[in-house]
Design a protein around this motif. Structure first.
Motif, PDB file in Angstrom:
ATOM      1  N   ILE A 388       8.481 -30.425 -38.418  1.00 39.18           N
ATOM      2  CA  ILE A 388       8.473 -31.471 -37.381  1.00 39.18           C
ATOM      3  C   ILE A 388       7.652 -31.019 -36.173  1.00 39.18           C
ATOM      4  O   ILE A 388       6.849 -31.786 -35.628  1.00 39.18           O
ATOM      5  CB  ILE A 388       9.902 -31.832 -36.954  1.00 39.18           C
ATOM      6  N   ALA A 389       7.881 -29.772 -35.759  1.00 41.32           N
ATOM      7  CA  ALA A 389       7.157 -29.264 -34.594  1.00 41.32           C
ATOM      8  C   ALA A 389       5.648 -29.336 -34.822  1.00 41.32           C
ATOM      9  O   ALA A 389       4.893 -29.793 -33.952  1.00 41.32           O
ATOM     10  CB  ALA A 389       7.584 -27.829 -34.295  1.00 41.32           C
ATOM     11  N   ARG A 390       5.192 -28.921 -35.985  1.00 41.82           N
ATOM     12  CA  ARG A 390       3.758 -28.968 -36.265  1.00 41.82           C
ATOM     13  C   ARG A 390       3.267 -30.418 -36.360  1.00 41.82           C
ATOM     14  O   ARG A 390       2.143 -30.729 -35.953  1.00 41.82           O
ATOM     15  CB  ARG A 390       3.445 -28.221 -37.556  1.00 41.82           C
ATOM     16  N   ALA A 391       4.108 -31.298 -36.902  1.00 41.35           N
ATOM     17  CA  ALA A 391       3.723 -32.711 -37.024  1.00 41.35           C
ATOM     18  C   ALA A 391       3.534 -33.354 -35.657  1.00 41.35           C
ATOM     19  O   ALA A 391       2.696 -34.245 -35.491  1.00 41.35           O
ATOM     20  CB  ALA A 391       4.778 -33.474 -37.817  1.00 41.35           C
ATOM     21  N   LEU A 392       4.290 -32.901 -34.674  1.00 39.08           N
ATOM     22  CA  LEU A 392       4.193 -33.472 -33.330  1.00 39.08           C
ATOM     23  C   LEU A 392       2.976 -32.954 -32.566  1.00 39.08           C
ATOM     24  O   LEU A 392       2.657 -33.485 -31.497  1.00 39.08           O
ATOM     25  CB  LEU A 392       5.469 -33.162 -32.541  1.00 39.08           C
ATOM     26  N   GLY A 393       2.305 -31.965 -33.121  1.00 40.94           N
ATOM     27  CA  GLY A 393       1.161 -31.379 -32.428  1.00 40.94           C
ATOM     28  C   GLY A 393      -0.126 -32.131 -32.636  1.00 40.94           C
ATOM     29  O   GLY A 393      -1.141 -31.555 -33.026  1.00 40.94           O
ATOM     30  N   MET A 394      -0.104 -33.414 -32.363  1.00 43.73           N
ATOM     31  CA  MET A 394      -1.322 -34.219 -32.459  1.00 43.73           C
ATOM     32  C   MET A 394      -2.019 -34.224 -31.101  1.00 43.73           C
ATOM     33  O   MET A 394      -1.350 -34.409 -30.076  1.00 43.73           O
ATOM     34  CB  MET A 394      -0.983 -35.650 -32.884  1.00 43.73           C
ATOM     35  N   PRO A 395      -3.331 -34.016 -31.064  1.00 45.28           N
ATOM     36  CA  PRO A 395      -4.036 -34.014 -29.781  1.00 45.28           C
ATOM     37  C   PRO A 395      -3.729 -35.264 -28.965  1.00 45.28           C
ATOM     38  O   PRO A 395      -3.789 -36.388 -29.479  1.00 45.28           O
ATOM     39  CB  PRO A 395      -5.513 -33.979 -30.196  1.00 45.28           C
ATOM     40  N   GLY A 396      -3.357 -35.045 -27.711  1.00 43.23           N
ATOM     41  CA  GLY A 396      -3.062 -36.165 -26.823  1.00 43.23           C
ATOM     42  C   GLY A 396      -1.655 -36.717 -26.930  1.00 43.23           C
ATOM     43  O   GLY A 396      -1.297 -37.645 -26.196  1.00 43.23           O
TER      44      GLY A 396
END
Length: 601
Positions: A388-396
């Motif tokens: 989940i943490a990595r999935a939330l790391g979308m630019p902006g």
């Protein structure tokens, strides 16, 4: 006398007494530099990006990790699972290569590496043969030695491959066909007597300098006669050996592939519909390999035929069937399917939940962000939280910053923390800088090492706003913190120079030394005057670093001051002053400019 004339006369004097030669004795044999998995600060490990960077730097070779997939394909992968270095999940030995092919092995390290594939060893051998790269093969699983060596021989790469680790223990009958026989000597055990003994046996001394960029140590090993050195910072070793970066021209083989999965447009609707029915039935098969291959086949069929049957499979009672349906939907690129996946974030099966998160990440559906944030708050499984943490790391994706910071502060598991850090770096929020700084300077043992490295990278990704914090980290008492912060500032580059110049006056001598080194790698001429003042520092290590930095920057203005140091009682200062002067003088274009200036009336 004008300034240009002074520079020119200084150059003449330097050339008279210190001609352009190596600081090493003429009979010093140059060691081979092998980069560890790639180039730590620049590229994702065990990828073609790492191989290309090794070629660009001009290093002699690269160490790579090898594992075997479920269908007996040899690939490059360090960990037992693909979780850390791809956007997929699972143990390598339980995954088919056709599945691993779908995953992105580069985006975690930066957007410029999007769609880097997980390489096959066979392709890597071809690349290294083409580019004359040596290889140290680190076989991470047992009983693969014969298969690996057979592949090496089939690609006529034996002379460029060094038998090491389990490969050396395997001791093939034709061992003499392979590269040097290496004898590892740990840094703590390095002595001239041991070197002499190994060389008498016609073998080669191999050692490593990992998580370290110490120039003094590398120089010592070169003089002692180390034959092969494994390093995390190859640019430091290449600088010591005065080997200039190569310019790679022409078309690069094995470029990043575009994973666009073109849809197959069929001429016969009934044929495609029957094909879909067959594949859907196979996806429910008890044979997991057949089911996964059927799911892969669904990806290339037109979405108008596949999406609805896949959505129906989400209601299947068997977790494996749901996983395969979710997996395929994640690659279909239809954001509207995300709404149907949200309910599976509460599925009892952990693997179904993980697959759902990864699918939502690939779909990039913004409507999923609030649901993922809430799930991150309530989820108990560490693997799911990591995804989940990595999935939330979308630019902006600024809406996720608070949730990620909160998770980072509360989470005790460093594996999950590292995912939060990576995400915050990709989002690029300055709201996260203070907590990333605290992670960078924390003293939490080996478990925290990867998270601390990622914190430095994240601060570098945030950019100029993080410069004060990174500069502050250079004051830390721990060498590894100063090293991480220094390379992060190098990544940011010229905007860091002004604050770094101010830090040359710090009380801590180790800070001043690291600041001088950092300024040298950045190479901005604005630092020259301050580095010249640093040549008068009371600490020899600072003077030595400043002299080296002036050589890296290459300003003729430093020649006279460097000349005054070539008889210094400290050997490191003497050597770096001579080396710096040689580097400046080797720039023929610059010297030609000053000669022309002197001729003008």
């Amino acid at each position: 006398m004008n300034k240009n004339m002074r520079y020119f006369l200084s150059a003449i004097l330097f050339l008279m007494f210190f001609p352009i030669t190596s600081v090493f004795a003429e009979d010093t044999k140059r060691p081979e530099i092998i980069t560890h998995h790639g180039v730590l600060e620049d590229v994702p490990e065990n990828t073609f990006a790492a191989l290309r960077r090794a070629v660009e730097l001009g290093v002699d070779g690269i160490e790579i990790d090898i594992r075997q997939t479920k269908d007996n394909q040899l690939i490059l992968m360090c960990d037992e699972t693909i979780d850390r270095t791809t956007d997929g999940k699972g143990r390598v030995d339980r995954l088919l290569y056709a599945e691993i092919q779908q995953y992105d092995a580069g985006s975690w390290r930066g957007a410029e590496f999007k769609n880097e594939p997980v390489p096959l060893l066979s392709d890597v051998l071809k690349f290294c043969k083409m580019n004359n790269l040596k290889l140290i093969l680190n076989v991470k699983q047992t009983c693969l030695e014969k298969q690996v060596l057979d592949l090496v021989k089939a690609n006529e790469m034996s002379p460029q491959v060094y038998l090491w680790g389990t490969l050396r223990n395997f001791n093939p009958e034709d061992a003499e066909l392979f590269g040097k026989e290496l004898v590892y000597v740990s840094p703590e055990e390095i002595t001239e007597e041991k070197f002499d003994q190994i060389h008498e046996e016609k073998k080669y001394v191999f050692t490593s300098l990992l998580n370290n960029d110490d120039r003094k140590t590398l120089k010592k090993w070169v003089r002692m006669g180390v034959d092969v050195i494994l390093v995390d910072y190859p640019c430091v070793a290449m600088d010591i050996l005065n080997i200039h970066r190569q310019i790679v021209s022409g078309k690069k083989p094995f470029k990043n592939r575009e994973i666009n999965r073109p849809q197959l447009e069929a001429d016969n609707d009934s044929f495609v519909q029957e094909k879909v029915k067959t594949l859907v039935k196979t996806m429910a098969d008890d044979d997991s390999d057949k089911a996964r291959n059927a799911a892969s086949a669904m990806m290339v069929l037109p979405q108008r035929y596949t999406v609805l049957p896949l959505l129906k499979l989400l209601k299947n009672k068997h977790p494996q069937v749901k996983q395969n349906a979710v997996w395929t939907l994640g690659f279909c690129g239809d954001e509207s399917t995300a709404a149907y996946l949200h309910s599976l974030l509460n599925d009892k099966n952990v693997e179904v939940r993980r697959e759902t998160v990864l699918a939502l990440k690939r779909l990039g559906a913004t409507q999923s962000v609030p649901i993922l944030i809430e799930t991150l708050r309530t989820e108990k499984d560490q693997g799911v939280k990591y995804d989940i943490a990595r999935a939330l790391g979308m630019p902006g994706n600024q809406s996720a910053v608070y949730a990620l910071i909160n998770a980072l502060m509360k989470e005790k598991n460093w594996y999950v923390k590292s995912a939060c850090i990576e995400a915050l770096g990709r989002i690029g929020s300055d709201k996260a800088m203070s907590i990333l700084f605290n992670i960078l300077i924390t003293d939490a043992g080996e478990d925290a090492a990867w998270a601390r490295t990622k914190a430095a990278w994240a601060l570098a990704a945030i950019g100029e706003k993080s410069i004060p914090l990174l500069t502050n980290a250079l004051r830390d008492n721990e060498e590894s913190t100063r090293r991480r912060a220094g390379w992060a500032l190098i990544k940011i580059g010229n905007p860091s120079v002004k604050l770094l110049i101010s830090s040359l006056r710090e009380i801590n001598k180790f800070t001043r030394e690291r600041v001088a080194q950092t300024l040298g790698w950045i190479g901005d001429e604005r630092a020259v005057n301050s580095l010249l003042w640093a040549l008068k520092d009371e600490e020899p290590s600072v003077v030595s670093a400043a002299a080296w930095a002036l050589g890296r920057i290459g300003s003729p203005a430093a020649l006279s001051e460097l000349q005054s140091l070539v008889n210094n009682e400290n050997i490191d200062i003497r050597e770096n002053a001579v080396e710096a002067g040689q580097k400046i003088l080797a720039n023929k274009e610059r010297m030609a400019y000053f000669k022309e200036s002197v001729r003008k009336p």
